[in-house]
Scaffold this motif. Sequence first.
Motif, short mmCIF file in Angstrom:
data_model
loop_
_atom_site.label_atom_id
_atom_site.label_comp_id
_atom_site.label_asym_id
_atom_site.label_seq_id
_atom_site.Cartn_x
_atom_site.Cartn_y
_atom_site.Cartn_z
N LEU A 545 -1.35 0.18 13.52
CA LEU A 545 -1.64 1.17 12.48
C LEU A 545 -1.31 0.54 11.13
CD1 LEU A 545 -2.20 4.10 11.46
CD2 LEU A 545 0.25 4.53 11.75
N SER A 546 -2.27 0.53 10.22
CA SER A 546 -2.07 0.04 8.85
C SER A 546 -2.33 1.21 7.91
CB SER A 546 -3.03 -1.12 8.54
OG SER A 546 -2.95 -1.47 7.18
N LYS A 547 -1.27 1.61 7.18
CA LYS A 547 -1.39 2.82 6.34
C LYS A 547 -0.82 2.54 4.96
CE LYS A 547 -0.34 7.75 6.21
NZ LYS A 547 0.27 8.89 6.93
N PRO A 548 -1.58 2.77 3.87
CA PRO A 548 -1.05 2.58 2.51
C PRO A 548 -0.05 3.68 2.17
CG PRO A 548 -3.29 3.46 2.41
CD PRO A 548 -3.01 3.16 3.86
N LEU A 549 1.03 3.31 1.48
CA LEU A 549 2.07 4.25 1.06
C LEU A 549 1.89 4.60 -0.40
CD1 LEU A 549 5.15 2.63 2.85
CD2 LEU A 549 3.65 4.48 3.68
N PRO A 550 2.44 5.75 -0.85
CA PRO A 550 2.22 6.20 -2.24
C PRO A 550 2.73 5.23 -3.30
CG PRO A 550 3.08 8.00 -0.89
CD PRO A 550 3.15 6.76 -0.06
N ASP A 551 3.76 4.43 -2.99
CA ASP A 551 4.32 3.53 -4.00
C ASP A 551 3.61 2.19 -4.07
OD1 ASP A 551 5.10 2.56 -1.58
OD2 ASP A 551 7.21 2.28 -2.09
N GLY A 552 2.47 2.05 -3.37
CA GLY A 552 1.72 0.80 -3.39
C GLY A 552 2.04 -0.12 -2.23
N ALA A 553 3.07 0.22 -1.45
CA ALA A 553 3.41 -0.59 -0.28
C ALA A 553 2.47 -0.25 0.87
CB ALA A 553 4.86 -0.36 0.11
N THR A 554 2.56 -1.04 1.95
CA THR A 554 1.70 -0.84 3.11
C THR A 554 2.57 -0.87 4.37
OG1 THR A 554 -0.15 -1.94 2.01
CG2 THR A 554 -0.30 -1.67 4.39
N LEU A 555 2.39 0.14 5.22
CA LEU A 555 3.12 0.23 6.48
C LEU A 555 2.22 -0.28 7.61
CD1 LEU A 555 5.41 1.32 8.36
CD2 LEU A 555 4.15 3.48 8.40
N ILE A 556 2.78 -1.20 8.40
CA ILE A 556 2.08 -1.70 9.58
C ILE A 556 2.98 -1.46 10.78
CG2 ILE A 556 1.07 -3.70 10.72
CD1 ILE A 556 0.48 -4.89 8.01
N ALA A 557 2.46 -0.75 11.77
CA ALA A 557 3.24 -0.42 12.97
C ALA A 557 2.49 -0.92 14.20
CB ALA A 557 3.47 1.09 13.05
N TRP A 558 3.28 -1.42 15.19
CA TRP A 558 2.73 -1.94 16.44
C TRP A 558 3.40 -1.22 17.60
CZ3 TRP A 558 -1.00 -5.59 15.56
CH2 TRP A 558 -0.97 -6.24 14.32
N ASP A 559 2.62 -0.86 18.58
CA ASP A 559 3.16 -0.20 19.78
C ASP A 559 2.63 -0.93 21.02
OD1 ASP A 559 4.40 1.51 21.51
OD2 ASP A 559 2.95 3.15 21.26
#
Length: 817
Positions: A545-559
Amino acid sequence: MNAETLNMISLVVTVGSVAFAIVVAFFAMRAGIGDRDAATKWRKQAKELDKRVGHAQSVFSAYPGLILVWEDAMPEQSDENLADWGNPTVYGSTAALASLVRFAEPGKPKEFAKRVLNGLADFNTLARDGEAKTLRQYINDLRTRGIGFSTTIAMSGGKLIEADGSVAGPQVVVWLEDASIRGQDEKDAITKFEQEKLTALSDPIAFIDIMGKAPFPMWRVSGTGRIVWANKAYIQAVGSDDLQHVLSDQVQLDGECASQAQKVLSENILVKEARPLVIEGKRKPSLLTMFPVSGGVAGLAVDASETEQLRTALTNHIRAHDETLNNMNEAVVIFGVDQKMRFHNHAFSKMFGLEDNWFKDRHSHGEWLDHMREKRRLPEQANYREWKRNELSFYTHWPEEVPDELWSLSDGRELRLVRMRDPEGGLSLLFGDITDQMDMQSKLGTLINVQKATLDKLTEGVAVFGPDGRLKIHNAAYETMWELPASELKDEPLFRDLISSHLKLYHDREFWSEMVARTADPSPEARRHVSGEIRRSDDSRLTYLSKPLPDGATLIAWDDITRAHRTETALRERAEAMEAADRLKSEFVGHVSYQLRTPLTTISGYADLLQSGVVGELSDKQSEYLFAIQSASEDLAQTIDDILDIAAIEAETIDLELGDVEVYFLLEGALDFVATKAEDTKITVTLNCPEDIGIIRADEKRIKQVVHNLLANALRFTKSGGKIELGAASSGGDDEGIRIWVKDNGVGIPSERQPQVFESFKSSRGGAGLGLALVERFIDRHGGWVDLESEEGKGTHVTCYLPREASLESAAPELNF
């Protein structure tokens, strides 16, 4: 003038005074005594004295200058004495009078002395001791305090007037001599300093030309307060035609110019006054400057409109600045270079609990610190004096860098102090209450630690990359999942620098390029929510999952879903097998039921034939056997019908035939159906239903089947002498429906078997286990539900909840409207 001459003149004046006294005494003695000899003697002495007085007057007449003698009492020192010359007696030669009369102011002949003094009194002097005073001030000091002087007056055209003054007994004497008519030797005695000053005055024409063409009014006033010169701008300002008109009528710029000039003359100081003037018919703010010059006063008037506008703009700017500071939440206080408080805003008063009366005395920085210490609103200090000295040292020593300071007050508040120094050397202090901020930072730190601990507990790998593409946050699962060494994740590495480690397990370079772009590219096309699934080289499966965050950062999660995928595959295969088995079961049940119905029809037919007596009468025993055969056939036929209904329901091939159903009559008919069986078993069956319960829209055949199955089930498990109640009532509420129930006091159902009573082919008390299963399915297809209450040994209560309008989803197509 040399010392010998001064001594001689003083002696002459003294002799004259003595002679006058002797004459007076002579006449007094003559009046007192009539002695003729004595009179002759005194007459002889008086004649001698007259001779001496004449000799003194001859000496005075030979002096090449003027001698002014004041015989009246010395006045008290005051500014008015500067304009009051008294009544001096004038001595001197005719040549001296002719030489000095050209410097005299116009006036009466009898006031010659005053006219000369007014003409000379305000020119520059060349004192031998370097002191710059006017003749007016010298004479005033001589007459009031007895201070002698010797100076030279520099007149226009290079002319010099020597002036000396001294006290001679009760008289005051001043000598004035025109040095320009004396020999060259005396002129050469002028000091080098005097020559330099005279050089500056030797070419007045150039200065007059400059002043005459000046674009602002300039004028000169004599020692008597009269205007003696004005430039063209002055003439235009007062609306005159020429200079002659200004001088003759003494036209002033306004009514206060004369008093301002008099102040300059009397105090010998520069005087500036700002006031509006009417210049060329227009009222303009002006700055009038008058200052003492040789021979009187010089004045100039400058248009101060622009200055006034700038002053107004500055005032408005300061007012706006103060209002801005007063609207700030931060406390602001400004101390001047004298360490006195010049400004404070409302937030400052509120923050430190200061009342308005305290500010009236304009306290200093140190006094404010002392006051705050008394109120315990300063940080606690082990050595307050040293701390205070350091605070005040910022006025004299300003370091290159002054970091912000944190004040921790005794009331628990945390204040941030910012110091600023203005160009004049004053200090501005800005205080911000950061108590809530500090508390929030503490809570944020705790929250971050909790979040990090929480992330480390997750089985999913989580990584957060900042807008610059650097790794900001990650958990242990991320390291383990991609086999990343801890040293490689230090110092916030770039995501693109980690790709080489990720490629070892997943070789798709295009995939990683797109992933890096989503973390570093700020465009909306790149920063979008993306999810998917990958299969790595070790045969493991990951969802990402690649999701942009409000502060300009990006969250990448692996399961890691490898195990879940395998389990899902196994479950899917099992479900497919169970579906196949269930389908085979339904097909088998349907086939068997069909095959059973043919022989059952034959049995039922022959039983009915025997019952009709066609083959002859039957004995009682034969009739009993025949009845048993018929009952068993009916039960078996009902069981087969139930099996077929169950199969049709599970195959979703059965539809409801909806119509209007009279609930009361349906229940009454069902009660008649079981009445015979109830009488045989001595079981009491009652009906509890109001006749006006109304109608419902339902499949009457299936509702009858439901009621029959419930009654048959109750009869089967109720002992002889027991009771069965068949009832119905409206449910009530917004979604009104009806309740149909069958209640008995039979053997009941054990609690552990109750969850199975509605399953097909599951019977808790013998039988095929289809009755209650059909009840639950038929009620469900009508849009209702079934409720079971049972207690072992006390009976069972089954309630069916039906809507007034059955669900159309299960209705036949032609009735679905």
